[in-house]
Design a protein around this motif. Structure first.
Motif, PDB file in Angstrom:
ATOM      1  N   LEU A 249      38.032   1.911  -7.442  1.00 48.54           N
ATOM      2  CA  LEU A 249      38.220   1.505  -6.067  1.00 48.54           C
ATOM      3  C   LEU A 249      37.542   0.724  -4.918  1.00 48.54           C
ATOM      4  O   LEU A 249      38.613   0.131  -3.981  1.00 48.54           O
ATOM      5  N   GLY A 250      36.425   0.953  -5.222  1.00 44.67           N
ATOM      6  CA  GLY A 250      35.346   0.707  -4.005  1.00 44.67           C
ATOM      7  C   GLY A 250      36.088   1.293  -2.689  1.00 44.67           C
ATOM      8  O   GLY A 250      35.563   0.713  -1.159  1.00 44.67           O
ATOM      9  N   ILE A 251      36.324   2.613  -2.509  1.00 48.48           N
ATOM     10  CA  ILE A 251      36.835   2.861  -1.261  1.00 48.48           C
ATOM     11  C   ILE A 251      35.961   3.715  -0.846  1.00 48.48           C
ATOM     12  O   ILE A 251      35.269   4.880  -1.633  1.00 48.48           O
ATOM     13  N   ALA A 252      34.684   3.809   0.402  1.00 50.03           N
ATOM     14  CA  ALA A 252      33.669   4.834   0.238  1.00 50.03           C
ATOM     15  C   ALA A 252      34.463   6.267   0.555  1.00 50.03           C
ATOM     16  O   ALA A 252      35.887   6.553   0.976  1.00 50.03           O
ATOM     17  N   LYS A 253      33.478   7.041   0.559  1.00 50.34           N
ATOM     18  CA  LYS A 253      34.127   9.135  -0.107  1.00 50.34           C
ATOM     19  C   LYS A 253      34.312   9.346   1.643  1.00 50.34           C
ATOM     20  O   LYS A 253      35.522   9.948   1.584  1.00 50.34           O
ATOM     21  N   GLU A 254      33.581   9.035   2.982  1.00 47.83           N
ATOM     22  CA  GLU A 254      33.988   9.410   4.269  1.00 47.83           C
ATOM     23  C   GLU A 254      35.905   8.328   4.284  1.00 47.83           C
ATOM     24  O   GLU A 254      36.048   9.250   5.712  1.00 47.83           O
ATOM     25  N   ASP A 255      35.820   7.840   4.262  1.00 48.15           N
ATOM     26  CA  ASP A 255      37.463   6.798   4.653  1.00 48.15           C
ATOM     27  C   ASP A 255      37.921   6.888   3.842  1.00 48.15           C
ATOM     28  O   ASP A 255      39.230   6.998   4.523  1.00 48.15           O
ATOM     29  N   ILE A 256      38.337   7.827   2.371  1.00 45.67           N
ATOM     30  CA  ILE A 256      38.797   8.999   1.061  1.00 45.67           C
ATOM     31  C   ILE A 256      39.958   9.916   2.060  1.00 45.67           C
ATOM     32  O   ILE A 256      40.745  10.750   2.900  1.00 45.67           O
ATOM     33  N   ILE A 257      38.009  10.913   2.617  1.00 49.13           N
ATOM     34  CA  ILE A 257      38.557  12.167   3.597  1.00 49.13           C
ATOM     35  C   ILE A 257      39.221  11.328   4.698  1.00 49.13           C
ATOM     36  O   ILE A 257      40.560  12.923   5.236  1.00 49.13           O
ATOM     37  N   SER A 258      39.419  10.656   5.525  1.00 49.05           N
ATOM     38  CA  SER A 258      39.681  10.263   6.393  1.00 49.05           C
ATOM     39  C   SER A 258      41.284  10.342   6.293  1.00 49.05           C
ATOM     40  O   SER A 258      42.264  10.506   6.503  1.00 49.05           O
ATOM     41  N   ILE A 259      41.496   9.498   5.183  1.00 53.12           N
ATOM     42  CA  ILE A 259      42.995   8.829   4.963  1.00 53.12           C
ATOM     43  C   ILE A 259      43.410  10.085   4.316  1.00 53.12           C
ATOM     44  O   ILE A 259      44.717  10.770   4.807  1.00 53.12           O
ATOM     45  N   LEU A 260      42.931  11.335   3.894  1.00 51.89           N
ATOM     46  CA  LEU A 260      43.270  12.528   3.567  1.00 51.89           C
ATOM     47  C   LEU A 260      43.579  12.545   5.393  1.00 51.89           C
ATOM     48  O   LEU A 260      44.947  13.850   4.765  1.00 51.89           O
ATOM     49  N   ASN A 261      42.946  12.887   6.079  1.00 53.87           N
ATOM     50  CA  ASN A 261      43.368  13.798   6.868  1.00 53.87           C
ATOM     51  C   ASN A 261      44.209  13.518   7.505  1.00 53.87           C
ATOM     52  O   ASN A 261      45.473  13.857   7.921  1.00 53.87           O
ATOM     53  N   GLU A 262      44.245  12.524   7.427  1.00 57.82           N
ATOM     54  CA  GLU A 262      45.525  11.284   8.329  1.00 57.82           C
ATOM     55  C   GLU A 262      47.598  11.780   7.233  1.00 57.82           C
ATOM     56  O   GLU A 262      47.900  12.020   8.080  1.00 57.82           O
TER      57      GLU A 262
END
Length: 289
Positions: A249-262
């Motif tokens: 998917l090409g999504i950085a780990k920190e971005d995934i964490i941020s999205i889940l928190n959101e």
């Protein structure tokens, strides 16, 4: 001449001898020999005189015969050429029966519906599906958004349990979410092995899918939603963060964490913990970035 009871083992054996028919393992042919189960399938589908029915894999017409008695029109799709004369001969007394020769996975179902059906009455799919291609057929019926109100099909019991499974259970997976995105599944009856000829190696179940006019969750991109779901369940032992991060998917780990928190989703959650609604939230959040 009285009508042949096509569910009777004696009649099936007569037909096999008469037409020189041989069961095909590769086509997953198992014919129903129990009138009670046939009635439960038709009752579960709530077939009315105004209904128009698509049947997939009619075999020798065991279920078809009862469908023709109850519905306004029955269009049966059959791939096995050896069954065409059997179906045409044994269902010749029903002028509401139409046989379509071919592979359901290659047929344009929207064209079939416009060719055979009109706008009056509901359209339902009712079938004893060949188990080896159950999932592709179900997903074709749902993904192509054909004008069908209800799907009532005999499937392998294990597959039926997966289709209706809820988050957090062992049967819950990508198929559960896909089916529940398009429809509301409900198991009508469990079916033992001994009501088929030949007898299969697995137990079966009749499942009803009440098809939604529109999916119950809103996403900006359906294909991307299912890409997320596939990636998440592709590595279901991993947390969602790691599963999505290691996918294509090409999504950085920190971005995934941020999205889940959101989305108020636990960063330690795994795919099987998430509901369809939560997958939709993740999808829309990623697309909004």
């Amino acid at each position: 001449m009285s009508e042949r009871k096509l569910y009777s083992p004696r009649v099936i054996k007569e037909i096999i001898d008469e037409y020189g028919f041989a069961f095909s393992k590769s086509l997953g042919q198992n014919f129903l020999i129990d009138k009670n189960i046939i009635d439960k399938i038709c009752d579960g589908a709530e077939i009315k005189e105004s209904d128009q029915i698509i049947e997939v894999g009619p075999g020798i017409g065991t279920l078809t015969q009862e469908l023709c008695k109850r519905a306004r029109k029955v269009v049966a799709i059959e791939i096995d050429k050896n069954l065409y004369p059997i179906l045409n001969d044994n269902l010749s007394s029903y002028d509401n029966f139409h046989l379509v020769q071919g592979d359901v996975l290659k047929i344009d179902l929207n064209t079939l519906i416009s060719d055979y059906f009109d706008n009056d009455g509901e359209i339902k799919v009712v079938a004893n599906l060949p188990y080896y291609i159950t999932t592709p057929i179900i997903m074709k019926l749902l993904e192509e958004k054909i004008r069908v109100n209800k799907i009532v099909v005999m499937v392998q019991k294990e597959v039926a349990l997966r289709m209706r499974a809820k988050p957090g259970t062992k049967d819950y997976g990508a198929l559960s979410i896909a089916v529940q995105y398009y429809s509301k599944p409900q198991i009508i009856v469990n079916v033992p092995k001994n009501v088929f000829m030949p007898r299969p190696n697995v137990d079966s179940a009749v499942i009803m899918l009440n098809v939604y006019e529109k999916p119950i969750v809103k996403v900006e991109d359906e294909k991307f939603l299912f890409k997320i779901i596939k990636a998440a369940f592709g590595k279901r032992r991993k947390t969602l963060v790691n599963a999505l991060n290691s996918s294509q998917l090409g999504i950085a780990k920190e971005d995934i964490i941020s999205i889940l928190n959101e989305c108020n989703i636990d960063v330690k959650a795994r795919a099987e913990d998430l509901s369809l609604d939560e997958f939709a939230k993740i999808t829309n959040s990623i697309l909004s970035k």
